[in-house]
Every structure is written in structure tokens, then in C-alpha cells.
Design an enzyme around this catalytic site. Structure first.
Site, short mmCIF file in Angstrom:
data_model
loop_
_atom_site.label_atom_id
_atom_site.label_comp_id
_atom_site.label_asym_id
_atom_site.label_seq_id
_atom_site.Cartn_x
_atom_site.Cartn_y
_atom_site.Cartn_z
CB ILE A 13 -5.62 2.88 -0.86
CG1 ILE A 13 -4.38 2.26 -1.53
CG2 ILE A 13 -6.41 1.86 -0.04
CD1 ILE A 13 -3.30 1.86 -0.56
CB VAL A 35 -6.40 0.10 4.96
CG1 VAL A 35 -5.91 -0.29 3.57
CG2 VAL A 35 -6.21 1.59 5.18
CG ASP A 36 -7.33 -6.36 6.27
OD1 ASP A 36 -7.42 -6.75 5.09
OD2 ASP A 36 -7.08 -7.12 7.22
CB SER A 119 1.88 0.47 11.71
OG SER A 119 2.07 -0.92 11.59
N GLY A 121 -2.84 3.59 12.07
CA GLY A 121 -4.23 3.65 12.50
C GLY A 121 -4.45 2.94 13.82
CE1 TYR A 123 -3.96 -3.93 13.64
CE2 TYR A 123 -1.78 -4.76 13.13
CZ TYR A 123 -3.14 -4.94 13.20
OH TYR A 123 -3.70 -6.15 12.82
#
Length: 376
Positions: A13, A35-36, A119, A121, A123
Site C-alpha cells: 500500500i 501497516v501503520d 483490523s 492483522g 487486531y
């Protein structure tokens, strides 16, 4: 040119060249893992500096920043819900993540946006349910908005369909290929059919072959396609020439009903058939192209150009949107110079859904993606 407003793709991404990417962020918006962390690292320290000015974000909400060193212009940060078994409002919060992010894109007049599967992953949101929520929320939003949306899957393990559906389709594929010595049996059957039509004309007048002009090989785009499709088009062209070159002063006479039926099938263009089917179904143009997951621009060519020849994917998408039975779907594809073939896994997957009476192009594309086949 992208013609599908919604696509599922495999990519990183942080490499997406869109107006905005969505960051599945933690409540502080100050970076984290997954990702964050990848987005913050790729964007550079200026992203973190701007995020500090936002003073965090609530779960299910979204805030926007610049993209800095990323190829996108903007980053939309949404705080994903943690999975606690499904009884703590997780579904509503996850849907809100998508809706609020999409609303920000519209507010900032963006034309394209890319989401991760939020969510799914660390989480802990079940991947199958996370995918269903993403697709359902995005498709509902696109009914009323024009926006190019990508759902970006980084690796195959991030993506999961219903095990039962995958097993059922796998069994269908095995059965379709079982004992099939020739994978082009369907095209061969079509060729036999039109060849039989030609032979019946020759039987009525054996001298007809002398009246057919040379086949214009260079003038027909179908002739440039090798293999059986070119042979089918050649026979259809020969039959057409025979009907046109009939001498009313000879004893040769073709059954008028048979001629009318053959010509109506052969002469109706792709555009004409699509527009006729839209009228028969009582649909509007927007209802049709949105259901087909198509942009308005390629559809406008169908409406304004009678001889428009679409891509294979566009033809398939419209056939699905019009809920055509398999025989009519084949006919529509034929007018676009193609056909469904048992030699192609993706075609068999489409056939599976059509035979089941399931005309949900979003679901079909999810399965095609899972089987690593081109989307429609």
C-alpha cells in the site's frame, strides 16, 4: 485506463499511486506496527510531526494528513477496532472506519483511495468477516459516489474466503476438467454448429461456394486472433456472404425464417444487445454499469457507438450485471469476439456462479482474486 471503480489487488500500500491511502492506525496516531509502521516509515518524520497536532483519534473515526514522501497526496488515518468476539460493536466500528475514510475522500474531492484490509492483522478481526465488511461497505458507498477504490492485499495469507465456497468451486473445477481430453470442447461445439449451417446451404445448392468472395483476412479484427475463434468468425462470414449474394433468378431459395433468425443473431451488435437487455430488464443505465462495477465513461461508449467493441472484462461484467443465463452470456461474449472456455480457470469460476444463479460481481471477483485469476 481503469474502468472498475472497485478492485482488489496484490500490492504494497505504501507504493500505491493514488490520491490517498488509508492507514489502519492506533488511537494515538503516532505510529505502530504492521501497516501503520510501514506507512510512517515510508512517509518520513514529517508525517509523525503532523500526526502529533491531531491529538489522537477515536476508534471508527478518521483524520487526514499529507502524504509527504509517499507517492500518494494524502493519508487518511482510521483507528481500527480490536476483535473481542464480535459482541462489542466491532462490526459497526469497522464499517465506520471505511465510511468515515470514504467520506473524507469525497470531502477533499479525491478521485482515488486505497485501503488495507482493516483490523484483519494483529487486531484479530476474522479475515473472512473483515473482507465481507470491507466489500459490503465500499460497494454501498459507491452506489452514490464516483470514486476509484482499491482494497490492497499485501500477501495471500492476509486474505481469506469461506472454506466451504472455495472447496465447492474447487470440486466444480475438477468435475469440469474430468475426462476432458480437449479443453476447447465448447468452442469446437460452436464451430460444428455454424459449420453445419454452412453445409446445409451447400447441400441446397452445391455451386454456392463459387460465389463467395475471398475472405478479407486483414480487414477483420477477429481474424487476427489465432485458433478456433478465427475459424468460427470465418464460417459466420461465409454464411453471411451467401445470404447477401443470393440470385433471385436461380432455383436456390433459403428458408426465410431461418435466414431471418440467423441474421438477427449475427447482425445484432454488442452495444445493441446490451441496450436491448437493459430495456428488457427494466434497468436504467446507471443501475446497469454500477452493478457491473464499471465506470460511466466506458459505458457511455456503448450507448453512443453502435459498433463499439469492449474489452473481454467489460463484456463479462455487463453480462453478469444483466443476469444473463449461460447461453446468452456466451452470445454476448461472442459479439465482443470472445467466449467462455473450459480451458480457462477464471471462465469456469464465472460459469459456476452463473449456473448457481449468483450474479454478484463483487463476490465473483473475490473468488477470482483468491484463485489468482484476472478480475472482471
Amino acid at each position: 485506463m481503469k474502468t472498475m471503480p472497485f478492485q482488489i489487488i496484490r500490492n504494497d500500500i505504501t507504493k500505491m499511486k493514488v490520491d490517498a491511502i488509508v492507514n489502519a492506525a492506533c488511537p494515538t496516531l503516532l505510529g505502530g506496527g504492521g501497516v501503520d509502521g510501514a506507512i510512517h516509515q515510508a512517509a518520513g518524520p514529517e508525517l509523525l510531526a503532523e500526526c502529533r497536532t491531531l491529538h489522537g483519534c477515536q476508534t471508527g473515526e478518521a483524520k487526514i494528513t499529507k502524504g509527504y514522501l509517499l507517492p500518494c497526496k494524502w493519508v487518511i488515518h482510521t483507528v481500527e477496532p480490536v476483535w473481542h468476539g464480535g459482541s462489542h460493536g466491532e462490526r459497526e466500528l469497522l464499517a465506520s472506519c471505511y465510511r468515515k475514510s470514504l467520506a473524507l475522500a469525497v470531502e477533499y474531492r479525491l478521485e482515488s483511495i486505497a485501503f488495507p484490509l482493516i483490523s484483519s492483522g494483529a487486531y484479530g478481526y476474522p479475515k473472512e468477516e473483515a473482507l465481507e465488511m470491507a466489500v459490503d461497505t465500499i460497494r454501498a458507498f459507491l452506489k452514490d459516489h464516483n470514486l476509484d477504490v482499491y482494497l490492497v492485499i499485501f500477501q495471500k495469507s492476509d486474505y481469506q474466503l469461506s472454506k466451504g465456497l472455495v472447496e465447492d468451486i474447487s470440486a466444480f473445477l475438477k468435475e469440469a476438467w474430468k475426462g476432458k481430453g480437449d479443453p476447447h470442447a465448447r468452442e469446437e461445439e460452436h464451430l460444428d454448429s455454424v459449420a453445419g449451417e454452412l453445409e446445409s446451404l451447400y447441400i441446397e445448392d452445391p455451386y454456392l461456394a463459387d460465389s463467395i468472395p475471398p475472405y478479407p483476412y486483414e480487414e477483420s479484427r477477429h481474424l487476427k486472433k489465432p485458433g478456433i475463434q478465427g475459424r468460427i468468425k470465418r464460417v459466420e462470414w461465409q454464411i453471411k456472404q451467401l445470404y447477401h449474394s443470393r440470385d433471385p433468378f436461380t432455383n436456390f431459395c433459403v428458408d426465410s425464417k431461418r435466414e431471418e433468425q440467423f441474421f438477427s443473431e449475427l447482425e445484432e451488435s454488442f452495444s445493441h444487445m446490451v441496450l436491448r437487455k437493459i430495456d428488457e430488464k427494466g434497468m436504467t443505465d446507471p443501475e446497469c454499469y454500477k452493478k457491473a462495477n464499471l465506470d460511466r465513461k466506458p459505458f457511455s461508449k456503448i450507448r453512443s457507438h453502435e459498433d463499439y467493441q469492449p474489452s473481454r472484462a467489460t463484456a463479462l461484467a455487463l453480462g453478469i450485471a444483466l443476469e444473463l443465463p449461460l447461453s446468452e452470456l456466451q452470445e454476448l461474449l461472442g459479439k465482443a469476439g470472445d467466449t467462455l472456455s473450459h480451458a480457462r480457470k477464471g471462465d469456469l469460476i464465472v460459469e459456476y456462479f452463473v449456473k448457481k444463479g449468483i450474479y454478484d460481481i463483487y463476490q465473483i471477483n473475490q473468488v477470482l482474486f483468491d484463485f489468482e485469476e484476472p478480475l472482471i
